[in-house]
Write a protein that holds these residues in place. Sequence first.
Motif, PDB file in Angstrom:
ATOM      1  N   ALA A  88       0.825  -1.212   0.000  1.00 23.95           N
ATOM      2  CA  ALA A  88       0.000   0.000   0.000  1.00 23.95           C
ATOM      3  C   ALA A  88       0.860   1.265   0.000  1.00 23.95           C
ATOM      4  N   TYR A  89       1.993   1.224   0.689  1.00 24.08           N
ATOM      5  CA  TYR A  89       2.873   2.392   0.698  1.00 24.08           C
ATOM      6  C   TYR A  89       3.398   2.687  -0.709  1.00 24.08           C
ATOM      7  N   TRP A  90       4.016   1.683  -1.342  1.00 26.00           N
ATOM      8  CA  TRP A  90       4.656   1.911  -2.641  1.00 26.00           C
ATOM      9  C   TRP A  90       3.626   2.197  -3.728  1.00 26.00           C
ATOM     10  N   GLU A  91       2.546   1.448  -3.769  1.00 23.55           N
ATOM     11  CA  GLU A  91       1.519   1.695  -4.783  1.00 23.55           C
ATOM     12  C   GLU A  91       0.796   3.012  -4.510  1.00 23.55           C
ATOM     13  N   GLY A  92       0.624   3.350  -3.242  1.00 23.49           N
ATOM     14  CA  GLY A  92      -0.006   4.613  -2.877  1.00 23.49           C
ATOM     15  C   GLY A  92       0.793   5.823  -3.333  1.00 23.49           C
ATOM     16  N   ARG A  93       2.108   5.687  -3.403  1.00 22.14           N
ATOM     17  CA  ARG A  93       2.955   6.790  -3.885  1.00 22.14           C
ATOM     18  C   ARG A  93       2.643   7.118  -5.342  1.00 22.14           C
ATOM     19  N   LEU A  94       2.262   6.118  -6.111  1.00 23.51           N
ATOM     20  CA  LEU A  94       1.912   6.353  -7.513  1.00 23.51           C
ATOM     21  C   LEU A  94       0.600   7.124  -7.609  1.00 23.51           C
ATOM     22  N   GLY A  95      -0.370   6.730  -6.802  1.00 21.72           N
ATOM     23  CA  GLY A  95      -1.653   7.420  -6.781  1.00 21.72           C
ATOM     24  C   GLY A  95      -2.571   7.119  -7.954  1.00 21.72           C
ATOM     25  N   THR A  96      -2.196   6.152  -8.782  1.00 20.48           N
ATOM     26  CA  THR A  96      -3.025   5.828  -9.944  1.00 20.48           C
ATOM     27  C   THR A  96      -3.427   4.359 -10.003  1.00 20.48           C
ATOM     28  N   VAL A  97      -2.910   3.531  -9.106  1.00 23.29           N
ATOM     29  CA  VAL A  97      -3.140   2.086  -9.179  1.00 23.29           C
ATOM     30  C   VAL A  97      -4.437   1.705  -8.457  1.00 23.29           C
ATOM     31  N   HIS A  98      -5.325   1.045  -9.198  1.00 24.89           N
ATOM     32  CA  HIS A  98      -6.584   0.552  -8.622  1.00 24.89           C
ATOM     33  C   HIS A  98      -6.365  -0.783  -7.934  1.00 24.89           C
ATOM     34  N   ASP A  99      -5.635  -1.663  -8.576  1.00 25.05           N
ATOM     35  CA  ASP A  99      -5.335  -2.957  -7.964  1.00 25.05           C
ATOM     36  C   ASP A  99      -4.088  -3.540  -8.611  1.00 25.05           C
ATOM     37  N   LEU A 100      -3.471  -4.470  -7.893  1.00 23.78           N
ATOM     38  CA  LEU A 100      -2.240  -5.095  -8.365  1.00 23.78           C
ATOM     39  C   LEU A 100      -2.202  -6.519  -7.856  1.00 23.78           C
ATOM     40  N   ARG A 101      -1.741  -7.421  -8.714  1.00 22.85           N
ATOM     41  CA  ARG A 101      -1.514  -8.803  -8.333  1.00 22.85           C
ATOM     42  C   ARG A 101      -0.123  -9.196  -8.798  1.00 22.85           C
ATOM     43  N   VAL A 102       0.634  -9.849  -7.915  1.00 21.68           N
ATOM     44  CA  VAL A 102       1.924 -10.434  -8.271  1.00 21.68           C
ATOM     45  C   VAL A 102       1.865 -11.868  -7.771  1.00 21.68           C
ATOM     46  N   ALA A 103       2.097 -12.825  -8.682  1.00 21.87           N
ATOM     47  CA  ALA A 103       1.950 -14.229  -8.295  1.00 21.87           C
ATOM     48  C   ALA A 103       2.901 -15.107  -9.086  1.00 21.87           C
ATOM     49  N   GLN A 155       7.080 -19.050 -13.894  1.00 21.43           N
ATOM     50  CA  GLN A 155       6.859 -17.666 -14.309  1.00 21.43           C
ATOM     51  C   GLN A 155       6.312 -16.847 -13.145  1.00 21.43           C
ATOM     52  N   ILE A 156       6.500 -15.536 -13.261  1.00 18.97           N
ATOM     53  CA  ILE A 156       5.920 -14.599 -12.301  1.00 18.97           C
ATOM     54  C   ILE A 156       4.976 -13.674 -13.074  1.00 18.97           C
ATOM     55  N   LEU A 157       3.823 -13.442 -12.490  1.00 24.37           N
ATOM     56  CA  LEU A 157       2.794 -12.592 -13.081  1.00 24.37           C
ATOM     57  C   LEU A 157       2.739 -11.281 -12.310  1.00 24.37           C
ATOM     58  N   PHE A 158       2.719 -10.175 -13.040  1.00 19.46           N
ATOM     59  CA  PHE A 158       2.522  -8.840 -12.473  1.00 19.46           C
ATOM     60  C   PHE A 158       1.363  -8.252 -13.260  1.00 19.46           C
ATOM     61  N   ALA A 159       0.231  -8.027 -12.603  1.00 18.82           N
ATOM     62  CA  ALA A 159      -0.959  -7.532 -13.298  1.00 18.82           C
ATOM     63  C   ALA A 159      -1.576  -6.402 -12.488  1.00 18.82           C
ATOM     64  N   ALA A 160      -1.808  -5.271 -13.149  1.00 23.56           N
ATOM     65  CA  ALA A 160      -2.341  -4.092 -12.472  1.00 23.56           C
ATOM     66  C   ALA A 160      -3.400  -3.426 -13.329  1.00 23.56           C
ATOM     67  N   SER A 161      -4.281  -2.700 -12.664  1.00 24.78           N
ATOM     68  CA  SER A 161      -5.143  -1.762 -13.385  1.00 24.78           C
ATOM     69  C   SER A 161      -4.885  -0.390 -12.778  1.00 24.78           C
ATOM     70  N   TYR A 162      -4.916   0.619 -13.634  1.00 27.72           N
ATOM     71  CA  TYR A 162      -4.511   1.953 -13.203  1.00 27.72           C
ATOM     72  C   TYR A 162      -5.247   3.012 -14.005  1.00 27.72           C
ATOM     73  N   SER A 163      -5.249   4.232 -13.482  1.00 23.72           N
ATOM     74  CA  SER A 163      -5.839   5.385 -14.162  1.00 23.72           C
ATOM     75  C   SER A 163      -4.701   6.236 -14.706  1.00 23.72           C
ATOM     76  N   ASP A 164      -4.472   6.160 -15.971  1.00 23.75           N
ATOM     77  CA  ASP A 164      -3.447   6.979 -16.611  1.00 23.75           C
ATOM     78  C   ASP A 164      -3.188   6.376 -17.979  1.00 23.75           C
ATOM     79  N   GLU A 165      -2.365   7.036 -18.749  1.00 31.41           N
ATOM     80  CA  GLU A 165      -1.885   6.465 -19.991  1.00 31.41           C
ATOM     81  C   GLU A 165      -0.677   5.589 -19.660  1.00 31.41           C
ATOM     82  N   PHE A 166      -0.272   4.760 -20.600  1.00 35.82           N
ATOM     83  CA  PHE A 166       0.771   3.763 -20.366  1.00 35.82           C
ATOM     84  C   PHE A 166       2.112   4.381 -19.981  1.00 35.82           C
ATOM     85  N   LYS A 167       2.638   5.278 -20.803  1.00 38.64           N
ATOM     86  CA  LYS A 167       3.980   5.812 -20.538  1.00 38.64           C
ATOM     87  C   LYS A 167       4.063   6.562 -19.210  1.00 38.64           C
ATOM     88  N   PRO A 168       3.101   7.449 -18.876  1.00 49.30           N
ATOM     89  CA  PRO A 168       3.184   8.092 -17.556  1.00 49.30           C
ATOM     90  C   PRO A 168       3.116   7.089 -16.399  1.00 49.30           C
TER      91      PRO A 168
END
Length: 177
Positions: A66-81, A88-101
């Motif tokens: 929550a600390y690290w993702e909260g610093r971004l301020g755009t992440v709705h949810d994140l899964r790492v598994a 393999q490792i999966l990193f999946a997120a949804s966020y409010s913003d365009e890709f590059k920013p």
Amino acid sequence: MSDYVPISAEVSAEEIAKWTQPCRRQTDGMGLRVGNKAEFTLVAPLKPGGGAIFRERVKKAQVEAAYWEGRLGTVHDLRVALINDDTQILFAASYSDEFKPYVVDVIKFATPWIDYMFTDVAEGYPGLQAPGALDYIARHQVEASVWYASNEQATVRDIARGQKALTSLNDLLDTIQ
């Protein structure tokens, strides 16, 4: 959608049309977008022993998520598994913003946390500050085939503001009663 035939005969094409979301590809990178929200999915191979290292680190990574993702301020949810029998490792997120920013913000605000989870775990992971980081991401990023987002126009900040307003309203109503 007049010619559309829904999956279930119990639902009309008109009813499906009320719920349909226009989904498009990101304008500046891979990943799907619905309204103001986007998805990011990365699937990377593990190094030998990477699964064991990840498991040793997962508790601390969860405590600090929550600390690290909260610093971004755009992440709705994140899964790492770990997936596919620890290959393999999966990193999946949804966020409010365009890709590059979003990627720039992840590198700017969450590098220590991401590096903690991926260094010595994911095969070939160079670290987010390394010159090859964006190439690594591009090589292992995959685009969702199906993606849905509720409240597709609401940003993380909008949701936080709404929660704060709801808490204030509830406090006021409790005071009045």
